[in-house]
Design a protein around this motif. Structure first.
Motif, PDB file in Angstrom:
ATOM      1  N   VAL A   1      -9.315  13.229   8.845  1.00  0.00           N
ATOM      2  CA  VAL A   1      -9.003  13.197   7.415  1.00  0.00           C
ATOM      3  C   VAL A   1      -8.596  11.773   7.052  1.00  0.00           C
ATOM      4  O   VAL A   1      -7.748  11.175   7.717  1.00  0.00           O
ATOM      5  CB  VAL A   1      -7.861  14.183   7.080  1.00  0.00           C
ATOM      6  CG1 VAL A   1      -7.488  14.092   5.602  1.00  0.00           C
ATOM      7  CG2 VAL A   1      -8.258  15.606   7.447  1.00  0.00           C
ATOM      8  N   ILE A   2      -9.198  11.225   6.003  1.00  0.00           N
ATOM      9  CA  ILE A   2      -8.900   9.846   5.592  1.00  0.00           C
ATOM     10  C   ILE A   2      -8.277   9.858   4.206  1.00  0.00           C
ATOM     11  O   ILE A   2      -8.906  10.266   3.226  1.00  0.00           O
ATOM     12  CB  ILE A   2     -10.156   8.968   5.622  1.00  0.00           C
ATOM     13  CG1 ILE A   2     -10.783   8.973   7.020  1.00  0.00           C
ATOM     14  CG2 ILE A   2      -9.815   7.544   5.204  1.00  0.00           C
ATOM     15  CD1 ILE A   2     -12.019   8.098   7.174  1.00  0.00           C
ATOM     16  N   ASP A   3      -7.027   9.414   4.139  1.00  0.00           N
ATOM     17  CA  ASP A   3      -6.308   9.316   2.864  1.00  0.00           C
ATOM     18  C   ASP A   3      -6.568   7.933   2.281  1.00  0.00           C
ATOM     19  O   ASP A   3      -6.241   6.918   2.894  1.00  0.00           O
ATOM     20  CB  ASP A   3      -4.807   9.525   3.088  1.00  0.00           C
ATOM     21  CG  ASP A   3      -4.019   9.530   1.791  1.00  0.00           C
ATOM     22  OD1 ASP A   3      -4.473  10.171   0.824  1.00  0.00           O
ATOM     23  OD2 ASP A   3      -2.958   8.871   1.726  1.00  0.00           O
ATOM     24  N   THR A   4      -7.162   7.877   1.100  1.00  0.00           N
ATOM     25  CA  THR A   4      -7.555   6.612   0.481  1.00  0.00           C
ATOM     26  C   THR A   4      -6.636   6.267  -0.689  1.00  0.00           C
ATOM     27  O   THR A   4      -5.921   7.130  -1.200  1.00  0.00           O
ATOM     28  CB  THR A   4      -9.006   6.686  -0.035  1.00  0.00           C
ATOM     29  OG1 THR A   4      -9.080   7.679  -1.074  1.00  0.00           O
ATOM     30  CG2 THR A   4      -9.965   7.041   1.087  1.00  0.00           C
TER      31      THR A   4
ATOM     32  N   PRO B   1       1.405   2.998   2.102  1.00  0.00           N
ATOM     33  CA  PRO B   1       1.242   3.988   3.173  1.00  0.00           C
ATOM     34  C   PRO B   1       2.373   5.004   3.182  1.00  0.00           C
ATOM     35  O   PRO B   1       3.526   4.665   3.401  1.00  0.00           O
ATOM     36  CB  PRO B   1       1.272   3.119   4.443  1.00  0.00           C
ATOM     37  CG  PRO B   1       2.087   1.918   4.059  1.00  0.00           C
ATOM     38  CD  PRO B   1       1.807   1.667   2.617  1.00  0.00           C
ATOM     39  N   SER B   2       2.039   6.268   2.950  1.00  0.00           N
ATOM     40  CA  SER B   2       3.075   7.304   2.869  1.00  0.00           C
ATOM     41  C   SER B   2       2.909   8.408   3.899  1.00  0.00           C
ATOM     42  O   SER B   2       3.793   9.253   4.061  1.00  0.00           O
ATOM     43  CB  SER B   2       3.094   7.920   1.461  1.00  0.00           C
ATOM     44  OG  SER B   2       1.805   8.361   1.096  1.00  0.00           O
ATOM     45  N   ILE B   3       1.791   8.419   4.620  1.00  0.00           N
ATOM     46  CA  ILE B   3       1.529   9.486   5.586  1.00  0.00           C
ATOM     47  C   ILE B   3       2.578   9.530   6.709  1.00  0.00           C
ATOM     48  O   ILE B   3       3.044  10.618   7.073  1.00  0.00           O
ATOM     49  CB  ILE B   3       0.105   9.375   6.161  1.00  0.00           C
ATOM     50  CG1 ILE B   3      -0.945   9.511   5.044  1.00  0.00           C
ATOM     51  CG2 ILE B   3      -0.123  10.427   7.230  1.00  0.00           C
ATOM     52  CD1 ILE B   3      -0.929  10.837   4.305  1.00  0.00           C
ATOM     53  N   PRO B   4       3.000   8.375   7.282  1.00  0.00           N
ATOM     54  CA  PRO B   4       4.021   8.458   8.332  1.00  0.00           C
ATOM     55  C   PRO B   4       5.294   9.155   7.874  1.00  0.00           C
ATOM     56  O   PRO B   4       5.870   9.970   8.605  1.00  0.00           O
ATOM     57  CB  PRO B   4       4.284   6.981   8.680  1.00  0.00           C
ATOM     58  CG  PRO B   4       3.000   6.291   8.350  1.00  0.00           C
ATOM     59  CD  PRO B   4       2.506   6.992   7.119  1.00  0.00           C
TER      60      PRO B   4
ATOM     61  N   LYS C   1      -2.342  13.047  -4.085  1.00  0.00           N
ATOM     62  CA  LYS C   1      -3.454  12.929  -3.134  1.00  0.00           C
ATOM     63  C   LYS C   1      -2.968  12.863  -1.687  1.00  0.00           C
ATOM     64  O   LYS C   1      -3.529  13.528  -0.807  1.00  0.00           O
ATOM     65  CB  LYS C   1      -4.291  11.690  -3.458  1.00  0.00           C
ATOM     66  CG  LYS C   1      -5.328  11.314  -2.418  1.00  0.00           C
ATOM     67  CD  LYS C   1      -5.951   9.983  -2.743  1.00  0.00           C
ATOM     68  CE  LYS C   1      -4.925   8.908  -2.978  1.00  0.00           C
ATOM     69  NZ  LYS C   1      -3.990   8.679  -1.820  1.00  0.00           N
ATOM     70  N   SER C   2      -1.922  12.074  -1.433  1.00  0.00           N
ATOM     71  CA  SER C   2      -1.444  11.934  -0.053  1.00  0.00           C
ATOM     72  C   SER C   2      -0.834  13.236   0.463  1.00  0.00           C
ATOM     73  O   SER C   2      -0.985  13.574   1.640  1.00  0.00           O
ATOM     74  CB  SER C   2      -0.424  10.790   0.048  1.00  0.00           C
ATOM     75  OG  SER C   2      -1.055   9.550  -0.185  1.00  0.00           O
TER      76      SER C   2
END
Length: 271
Positions: free
Chosen positions: A135-138, A60-63, A30-31
């Motif tokens: 965009v929101i990653d949940t 949190p994996s987006i960074p 998903k991320s």
């Protein structure tokens, strides 16, 4: 005070579209889909302004995926300044609890009220500015974070929509159905479903092997009468790029096979 006039609605006044990325279970990518969605929306126009908000507070994996590990968030007179993945051009804003941790390996051990407060701050205190897309990653599933998100964004509900991510196998599809049930319960418009990890492309010969079977997501979308946005195979080049957290991802991502495939998905989303 007008019920539609809240700190969140005022902060998001200049955000045109908000896309929430959902998955019924963890491990379906998903991320990485959220990251690719934001990257492709950014590339869709030389003037597109995109934000990505990571509300997977405990993971949190987006960074890391955007090569932004180690960056900090600065306070301004107008709120928190997001981290810009494109530097001074400032068309790709990113916010995550990962930027707020003293050590990136620290665990986030919070109960529901603390998570709720953090999500509210992300929405009301971050200087998002003018955005074409947020965009929101949940987190996986349907939990406190999702309910808090929708509660705080009730005044801008008409700009909300969702994308559901699954893998083709039956177990993942069962949990994806729960996501769809959730969206119907809260009247959240679903843009469509993405079947991720749909095959593995051999980097040597290009042969596709269906590691997790194939077509389950498409069949589910047809059965539930939602848009099937497309399928994405496992791309070793993309995996390496996102895992290593390399700088310059905006340029490097565009050269991957995944970027070319995802462009077709984005075309359906922006219609």
């Amino acid at each position: 005070m007008d019920l539609l006039d809240t700190p969140v609605s005022r902060r998001l006044r200049s955000v045109k579209r908000i896309i929430i990325v959902l998955s019924g279970k963890g491990g379906v990518g998903k991320s990485s889909v959220s990251t690719q969605l934001a990257l492709n929306l950014y590339a869709s126009s030389p003037r597109a302004k995109v934000g990505i908000l990571d509300v997977d507070l405990t993971g949190p994996s987006i960074p890391r995926m955007l090569g932004l590990d180690g960056h900090g968030v600065h306070q301004s007179s107008d709120g928190w300044v997001p981290v810009y993945a494109d530097g001074p051009e400032a068309r790709f804003a990113c916010m995550s609890v990962g930027f707020l941790l003293k050590n990136k390996n620290d665990s986030v051990v919070w109960r529901g009220p603390k998570k709720n407060g953090m999500i509210r701050q992300f929405l009301s205190d971050v200087r998002w500015g003018d955005l074409d897309y947020l965009v929101i990653d949940t987190p996986p599933g349907t939990s406190d974070e999702h309910l808090s998100l929708l509660e705080h964004m009730a005044p801008v509900h008409d700009r909300l929509s969702a994308v559901v991510v699954t893998t083709p196998q039956a177990v993942a599809l069962m949990d994806a159905m729960k996501c769809l049930s959730f969206t119907r319960a809260v009247n959240l418009r679903v843009l469509g479903l993405i079947e991720n990890m749909s095959g593995y492309v051999c980097p040597c010969c290009g042969e596709v092997s269906n590691v997790f079977s194939r077509g389950g997501g498409e069949a589910m979308a047809r059965r539930e009468e939602i848009e099937f946005l497309g399928r994405l195979p496992v791309d070793t080049e993309l995996v390496t790029l996102l895992d290593e957290g390399q700088s310059g991802i905006l340029q490097k991502y565009g050269a991957t096979q995944s970027a070319r495939l995802f462009a077709g998905i984005v075309d359906k989303i922006v219609e």
